[in-house]
Design a protein around this motif. Sequence first.
Motif, short mmCIF file in Angstrom:
data_model
loop_
_atom_site.label_atom_id
_atom_site.label_comp_id
_atom_site.label_asym_id
_atom_site.label_seq_id
_atom_site.Cartn_x
_atom_site.Cartn_y
_atom_site.Cartn_z
N ALA A 637 0.82 -1.21 0.00
CA ALA A 637 0.00 0.00 0.00
C ALA A 637 0.86 1.26 0.00
N MET A 638 1.93 1.26 0.79
CA MET A 638 2.80 2.44 0.84
C MET A 638 3.53 2.64 -0.48
N GLU A 639 3.99 1.55 -1.09
CA GLU A 639 4.66 1.68 -2.39
C GLU A 639 3.70 2.15 -3.47
N THR A 640 2.42 1.76 -3.37
CA THR A 640 1.43 2.21 -4.34
C THR A 640 1.25 3.72 -4.29
N HIS A 641 1.35 4.29 -3.08
CA HIS A 641 1.21 5.73 -2.90
C HIS A 641 2.55 6.46 -3.07
N GLY A 642 3.56 5.77 -3.61
CA GLY A 642 4.85 6.40 -3.84
C GLY A 642 5.66 6.66 -2.58
N GLN A 643 5.40 5.90 -1.54
CA GLN A 643 6.11 6.08 -0.27
C GLN A 643 7.01 4.88 0.00
N GLU A 644 8.15 5.15 0.64
CA GLU A 644 9.05 4.07 1.02
C GLU A 644 8.46 3.35 2.23
#
Length: 695
Positions: A637-644
Amino acid sequence: MDATAILDNVRQTGARGLGAPIMLLMLLTMIVIPLPPIALDIFFTFNITLSLVVMLVVVYTRRPLEFSVFPSMLLIATLLRLALNVASTRVVLLEGHTGGDAAGKVIEAFGAFVIGGNYAVGLVVFLILVIINFVVVTKGAGRVSEVSARFTLDAMPGKQMAIDADLNSGLIDQDEARARREDIAREADFYGAMDGASKFVRGDAIAGILILFINIIGGLSIGMAQHGLDFSTASQNYVLLTIGDGLVAQIPSLLLSTSAAIIVTRVASSQDVGGQIVSQLFSSPKALSVAAAVLFLMGIIPGMPNFAFLTLSAAAAGAWMIWQRQMKPVEEPVIEEPVEQPEQRELSWEDVQPVDLIGLEVGYRLIPLVDRNQGGQLMNRIKGVRRKLSQEIGFLIPSVHIRDNLDLNPNSYRISINGVSVALADIFPDRELAINPGQVFGELQGTVTKDPTFGLDAIWIDPDQKDHAQTLGYTVVDASTVVATHLSEILQSHANELMGHEETQQLLDMLGRTAPKLVEDLVPKALSLSVVTKILQNLLTEHVPIRDFRTIAETLAEQSQRTQDPAALTASVRVALSRGIVQQLIGSSEEIPVAVLDPSLEQLLQRTLQASEEGQAGFEPGLAERLQNALSETTAAMETHGQEGVLLVAAPIRPWMARFAKHAAPGMHILSYNEIPDNRQIKVVTTIGNTANGD
């Protein structure tokens, strides 16, 4: 920008910066002020010379980007030609009744040469020239420019990813990667500008046809109505001037249109257009031999122009001899060497070879990749990988021992660490790997496979499909780059196994040159070399670089008075390196998006670890499975939102949580609250615990 700044800029650039303003002033002058015939002669001659020089520069340019100013030059030359048409039309209509030289000698000479005493023939020749320029050259060049611009933009993501792959594998440095990215951006801008500039050239061809009819109709009307000329005399004067004027304008237009067509249809090469034509068109003597045979058969047919066909056939027949010499194998003398029986000797400890720290074994078909005599580039690329990783991680990566292994498949290679195989893959040395980065716009013909480094969908394609694959959005790399990238990833993930006592001592020796007292107090007074090595291995296991070895040594010297436990000392070092750790994860952003554990789950893990005698959490398997699923879902989910993916936990459970997440969610980074620098703020984006607890 004020007037003073403009004057300063002019003084700095000198005369080079005055070319464009002077050209624009010339255009305005020709449109507004009537020019004498001698001025028209000079400007028309300059226009022809400029077009000829531009075309020659295009022919001798090796890459389109070497003449990136061509779209602007095309626009300026087109405006110059239109301004000349306006100026010459004014003179033709005002002074055409005085004779054929009313608009200058250049127009008169070109008109008389084309007409040749027959006005109908002159009109037909001029119209054919305009049609060739408009329908064939200009329209085709405009279409090629449009398609090239679209394909260049579509291929940009694939080319950018290829540059990133070369940079990550150590094949290029940051400066070269930056230069290549700038070339890609300039290439897209160039073809986009060419697409627009082609529209100006096409409009200029239409304007040439309209100006022709305007001059003829207007000239006849003015000559007969205002100056009292008869139809024959008016036709002789105005048609001569009109065709001469149009021809003087259309010849430069045709040269520039041809230049535009050449520059958008050529492929970047180390040769100019002439060199490419000679090397590629005449590289196959067999084709010339077949052409010579066909010409000979046509030349012996009765009624055909026998002399022309037979002469060209004889000229091309020499290619057969060239082809025969190329096909003839070169026999090399075989030198028989006497076979010597090897002398048997007693075994010694030298026969017991130590294992290679880093080994690369290749099948026999991959030997050309590592053989410099056969043009192999893999050795140089591996050196680039070692150099890049050594600079990033902080210690010298050992040499890679490369050897062939006949037990492997011919197209296979195997990477080993400390004598143990850690990776095995197959590649095709004569093909290129097109990797699907996640979004492509078409399919390719080739051998479907998986990228050995990251497991992405990929296809082995022929090299001539590279440009097409990049246009579709694929990242295309050659076989050497595949191996180098795979080796780089393996070395990064096993860096802790490559760090030993010898490497630690080398780091201490280097630090001792600048901080001898620090090294003297650390080893062996405060800590043993084995403990320092273990701490460095712990850091590398979690991909923490040890470049800042001075900070590591100072922290160990300070904390060693409190504890000798490598795990506790590693935690202290991580806190000291927290700025670098966070910088590596999220860059320079002041806000850190993190996930946290539910307080009840965090307390449960702390109690379990404290109760465990060996520091291993012993809770029931169902909870471990739910926690693993929750970590995987949170990371995705975090990678989907462009977050590490960053999980923030309490310091006591951070080491165990890092080991658990390494297998449960490899993309999740585990930080403790103590490792957040004072100049950063945390932003909790999700909480893990409700699902994991099962409450």
